[in-house]
Write a protein that holds these residues in place. Structure first.
Motif, PDB file in Angstrom:
ATOM      1  N   THR A 189      57.079 102.680  10.467  1.00 13.18           N
ATOM      2  CA  THR A 189      57.439 103.411   8.903  1.00 13.18           C
ATOM      3  C   THR A 189      57.803 104.664   8.945  1.00 13.18           C
ATOM      4  O   THR A 189      58.177 105.469   8.179  1.00 13.18           O
ATOM      5  N   PRO A 232      53.184 108.940   8.087  1.00 13.43           N
ATOM      6  CA  PRO A 232      52.634 109.165   6.844  1.00 13.43           C
ATOM      7  C   PRO A 232      53.957 109.565   5.844  1.00 13.43           C
ATOM      8  O   PRO A 232      54.262 109.254   4.720  1.00 13.43           O
ATOM      9  N   LEU A 269      52.535 100.120  13.194  1.00 10.00           N
ATOM     10  CA  LEU A 269      53.194 100.079  11.908  1.00 10.00           C
ATOM     11  C   LEU A 269      53.701 101.622  11.490  1.00 10.00           C
ATOM     12  O   LEU A 269      54.664 101.779  10.815  1.00 10.00           O
ATOM     13  N   ASP A 270      52.796 102.473  11.710  1.00 12.62           N
ATOM     14  CA  ASP A 270      52.896 103.779  11.535  1.00 12.62           C
ATOM     15  C   ASP A 270      54.156 104.217  12.132  1.00 12.62           C
ATOM     16  O   ASP A 270      54.961 105.050  11.658  1.00 12.62           O
TER      17      ASP A 270
END
Lengths: 115, 900
Positions: free
Chosen positions: B69, B72, B65-66
């Motif tokens: 996307t 951060p 997922l990191d």
């Protein structure tokens, strides 16, 4: 740049809100945040490492938390750990979310949804 | 899973996260994962492995997922920002839509694989991985077990429970619990119609506090409910029965309902997410333990006795206490009781007290369930692996045919990584579509886990299996992992080497992609062989099992169960009268051929046993035997053959001399000299002997696969017992006969809480249930694997045929016959499948060894099963080659030479 409007970030995800809540009491590192959240929710919310640090990263990126200058006494300190602190923005957003929830709770009470 | 291995997996999974994430949190996150792994490792046995797997899977998922996307910095609070990936996703969607047939076939086959393994995961999750639903602060809830001589946990006596609860051990609270069936009718009036048998938990007052459960309505009974006089008639409804029976009536607290024909006041409703502390049977009511029928019938025996076992104990640890400290404190207590029913309580060694974390599945059941569940999920993942290999094979073929296009893109300046990402995105998209469809499949499969679908159960059993967030996470993790693997392998094959080699490969060769494809085929054929051989073994074993004679004729016999103890009619004379009434009433009805009442029917899985004593004083022997108390007509109704003497008669009443009938095995064991008739036996604690008046044929007690065991029958009139089966051989239509039986019994007493009417033949089938389930699973998986292997072989062989069109054309032009060409193609297919056949066959031997306990009458190396399964697989593989072979043979040399 327009003035900062905390309500634009609402509603917060429950995990995000809990993290802000826990940090409002003082600066903590990730693992301590995880433990504190588990304690406050009577063990119902247990975050895994991945979701914990991704969420913290998102909060940091949004400027709601920041790396803390504060360090505990040296003997306890593990230099791998980053201590996080609630920023002024974070405090505003958490407060705005609290107000939003409070209004919801008031509505719920008025509708007789409480014991 | 070993600790060091898990740590290195975690370290590898960290690579999935973005560099930004790793720099900021990498070390800390690893530390937390290691902490979680440590906690998981404290679980018992295989469960530890499962837990650790979940921790790692979650960590890996977030890594993906990191990445998606963009780390951060990519998203902020709302996540998902446009990164290079969105471009790839668009590209993948485009190319998926461009080849709808390929996408659909691939996604559909994945959906089946993902669906089946997700459903199996949901089952394991419900059985093993969940905590007690609705309980709070679960870490402090323990099951306090007393381990006696046998090593198995024994039930607690009331005095010892009081000693535990009121002693100085570090407990916040403790509760004694005993499940039981009760009859329930909503009306406050007297013997109103419509009583139901429902499941209840009889509990002491601290039960809810121990679990940390608070009422949604009203309150829970207080400490006065624990007074042995049983004066508190208060009942707590489960949320489910409040909703269903009382339509969620907001005024339900204070209502009076009838339980076991007595009036109780509803004082509270349990919360919706609480279903008792045990898995499976969801109680409808919670009643004070002091109101248990046995306690009401004989309070002295229950509340004073040092030997009457009386339930299990749950406790909440005091703040800061640990299970070890509790065990330490309890070891010092002078416990009273010994083995319930043991000869001299004083001589028993003191019980060992163990405090284990309270879980929905009892500790004893966890190990076998974990093993069976792990095996099932393992097999399903194998099938999913075979499916994935198929899809990967198709992707590989497509990728290979696109090598030229790739080389061109590279030449035009695309990065190699970029191309790999593009191919991986395509694979992932197909897998994710398959995964989402798989969730729908899983939802369809889950209702099949309801035991009520397979067997008539006395109460509805809700396993609580659902496709929820955790199953979703499992499905997502599985599809992502398999998808990544299946995307990366072909992609890396294609873009390897320099531009010139790529160009060359694009116009022929492709040796290594060929090798990879044969590896996929070997894998698929291995899985298929493994599953087919197992399935064949189980089918054979079911066949053997079904041909076993149960020793009686179930056809046409209907039966229902009732419990006079719940009706307040368990006085011996009441039982005699009631039984006589029911039998006389039913005998006169049209269509009813034979009627009997008995405490036990063969094959219903709940037979009881007791010792039978034979021989004179000084030379006596005890033979543990199954027993049943039956009315006259029992042997006739079931067509159990009479071997000697007579069956029971109406004259074998309460005042007549005591008599007994033995089955052949008991007669032979008790009287080896051969003549049992007229001899005397003592049943259980008898002081007066019983004369053996007859010998009957053996019947299977619990499962048809059980060996013949000693069994004794005595007249129900001489040994009245309250838990009864009414059985009747009724001619005519099954449904009508069933209704007739139910109606006629209710005609005798309309307020009876009658169990469902069942056909005895169904119960006989129940005797082979474990075998049936295994056959169903192995058969379905075997068929699926067979199909996949056939598709895989077909794909590869037709691919090579197409490639070799030119060569085949040349050969035919030079005079090769069609037969030679066909034989060549077939030989290629068989050679391709051979390694898989051999490996799968050997693995099946190991698997069948593990599942030996499910097999009847055949060993794991039964040659017939092996030949049949492997023969079938080989035949299907040959069949899969026929189509491409015919195409090859149909090649016209002139056309072939024109290709390319």
């Amino acid at each position: 740049m327009p003035p900062f409007d905390p309500t634009r970030m609402l509603p917060l995800k429950p995990a995000h809100y809990l993290m802000l809540l826990v940090l409002a009491d003082g600066d903590l590192h990730g693992y301590a945040i995880k433990k504190e959240i588990a304690r406050r929710t009577e063990g119902r919310t247990r975050l895994g490492a991945g979701s914990l640090y991704r969420s913290l990263g998102q909060l940091e990126e949004a400027g709601l938390v920041a790396e803390s200058e504060w360090r505990p006494r040296e003997v306890l300190d593990d230099d791998r750990r980053r201590y996080l602190t609630l920023t002024a923005r974070g405090r505003q957003v958490a407060a705005a979310e609290t107000d939003r929830l409070a209004r919801l709770v008031a509505d719920a009470r008025a509708a007789g949804l409480s014991s | 899973m070993r600790g060091g291995f898990a740590r290195s997996v975690a370290r590898a999974l960290l690579r999935l996260y973005s560099a930004d994430f790793r720099a900021r949190y990498g070390a800390e996150a690893l530390e937390v994962v290691e902490g979680d792994l440590g906690v998981a490792r404290e679980r018992a046995g295989l469960l530890a492995g499962w837990r650790m797997g979940l921790v790692l899977a979650a960590f890996g998922m977030h890594g993906v997922l990191d990445r998606i996307t963009g780390g951060p910095s990519g998203g902020g609070l709302t996540g998902w920002a446009g990164s290079g990936w969105s471009h790839d996703v668009r590209g993948a969607v485009r190319s998926a839509v461009r080849r709808p047939a390929f996408t659909l076939v691939a996604a559909a086959s994945l959906a089946v694989g993902v669906g089946a393994s997700t459903a199996a995961f949901a089952l394991i999750d419900a059985l093993l991985l969940r905590d007690i639903s609705g309980a709070a602060d679960r870490d402090r809830i323990v099951e306090v077990q007393r381990i006696e001589r046998g090593g198995e946990p024994a039930q607690w006596t009331w005095p010892d429970f009081v000693r535990l609860r009121d002693g100085s051990a570090p407990l916040a609270s403790a509760a004694l619990v005993q499940p039981g069936a009760v009859s329930l009718s909503e009306g406050a009036g007297g013997a109103g119609a419509g009583a139901d048998r429902v499941m209840a938990l009889f509990v002491t007052s601290e039960y809810f506090a121990t679990l940390g459960v608070r009422p949604t309505r009203g309150r829970f009974p207080g400490a006065e409910a624990d007074r042995p006089d049983g004066g508190v008639r208060e009942v707590v409804l489960s949320h489910g029965s409040w909703q269903e029976r009382f339509q969620g009536d907001p005024e339900v607290v204070g209502r009076v309902i009838r339980v076991n024909r007595e009036a109780y006041t509803v004082v509270g409703v349990a919360p919706a997410d609480f279903h008792g502390h045990r898995f499976g049977s969801r109680p409808s009511l919670y009643l004070p333990l002091t109101r248990h029928p046995a306690a009401l019938a004989d309070p002295e025996r229950v509340f004073r006795s040092a030997t009457v076992g009386w339930g299990e104990v749950l406790a909440r640890l005091a703040e800061g206490a640990t299970a070890e400290r509790l065990e330490g404190a309890l070891a010092a207590v002078a416990w009273e009781g010994g083995d319930p029913g043991g000869a001299t309580p004083g001589a028993e060694p003191p019980p060992r007290i163990r405090a284990v974390p309270a879980r929905p599945l009892p500790l004893e059941a966890r190990a076998p369930v974990t093993a069976a569940g792990t095996l099932l999920v393992g097999l399903l993942l194998l099938v999913l692996g075979a499916t994935s290999a198929n899809v990967a094979g198709m992707l590989l073929a497509r990728a290979a045919s696109r090598t030229g296009e790739m080389a061109l893109r590279l030449a035009l300046g695309s990065g190699r990584g970029r191309l790999v990402r593009h191919l991986v995105a395509e694979a992932l998209l197909i897998f994710l579509v398959g995964g989402v469809a798989g969730l729908a499949v899983a939802r369809r499969l889950v209702p099949w886990f309801d035991p009520g679908r397979w067997v008539p159960t006395p109460f509805p059993i809700d396993l609580g299996v659902e496709v929820d967030g955790r199953s979703f996470a499992f499905a997502l993790a599985v599809t992502t992992l398999f998808g990544l693997a299946c995307g990366l392998l072909p992609a890396l094959q294609v873009v390897r080497g320099d531009l010139a080699t790529m160009m060359r490969r694009s116009s022929g060769g492709g040796v290594r992609t060929g090798r990879l494809r044969s590896a996929f085929i070997t894998g698929q054929v291995t899985v298929a062989a493994l599953l087919l051989v197992s399935a064949a073994l189980f089918v054979r074993s079911l066949h053997e099992g079904a041909s076993i004679e149960p020793g009686f004729t179930p056809a046409g016999v209907h039966t229902t169960r009732l419990d006079l103890a719940l009706e307040g009619r368990d006085d011996p004379d009441e039982i005699r009268t009631f039984t006589t009434e029911v039998v006389t009433h039913l005998r006169g009805r049209p269509g009813v051929e034979r009627v009997a009442v008995a405490t036990d029917v063969p094959l219903d899985g709940g037979s009881s046993s007791a010792p039978v004593r034979v021989g004179s004083a000084g030379a006596e022997r005890w033979i543990q035997s199954h027993f049943a108390h039956v009315t006259d007509g029992y042997f006739e109704a079931l067509s159990i053959p009479l071997r000697a003497g007579r069956t029971f008669e109406a004259s074998d009443g309460a005042d007549a001399p005591l008599v007994a009938i033995l089955n052949e095995t008991l007669a032979r064991t008790a009287f080896p000299d051969g003549d049992a008739l007229g001899r005397v036996v003592y049943f259980a604690l008898d002081s007066v002997g019983r004369e053996v008046v007859g010998v009957v044929g053996d019947t299977s007690a619990d499962l048809v696969t059980d060996e013949a065991a000693p069994q004794i029958f005595t007249p129900l009139q001489q040994d009245p017992a309250p838990t009864l089966h009414v059985l009747a051989r009724i001619a005519g239509d099954e449904g009508a006969a069933g209704r007739l039986l139910g109606d006629e019994i209710l005609a005798v007493d309309p307020a009876l809480a009658l169990g469902p009417v069942r056909v005895l033949a169904d119960l006989t089938d129940l005797g082979l249930l474990p075998q049936r389930i295994v056959v169903a699973i192995a058969g379905a998986l075997g068929a699926l694997a067979l199909l996949l292997a056939a598709l895989g072989v077909y794909g590869v062989v037709s691919f090579t045929v197409r490639r070799r069109t030119r060569e085949i054309g040349v050969r035919m032009a030079l005079g090769s016959s069609r037969t030679t060409v066909v034989r060549g193609v077939l030989r290629e297919g068989v050679l391709l499948a051979l390694p898989g056949l051999l490996i799968g066959g050997v693995l099946a031997l190991l698997l069948a060894g593990l599942l030996r306990s499910f097999m009847v009458g055949v060993g794991p190396s039964d040659p017939l099963s092996w030949l049949a399964a492997l023969g079938l697989l080989l035949a299907v593989i040959v069949l899969a080659c026929v189509l491409p072979a015919r195409r090859a043979a149909g090649v016209a040399p002139a056309d072939a030479l024109r290709v390319e």
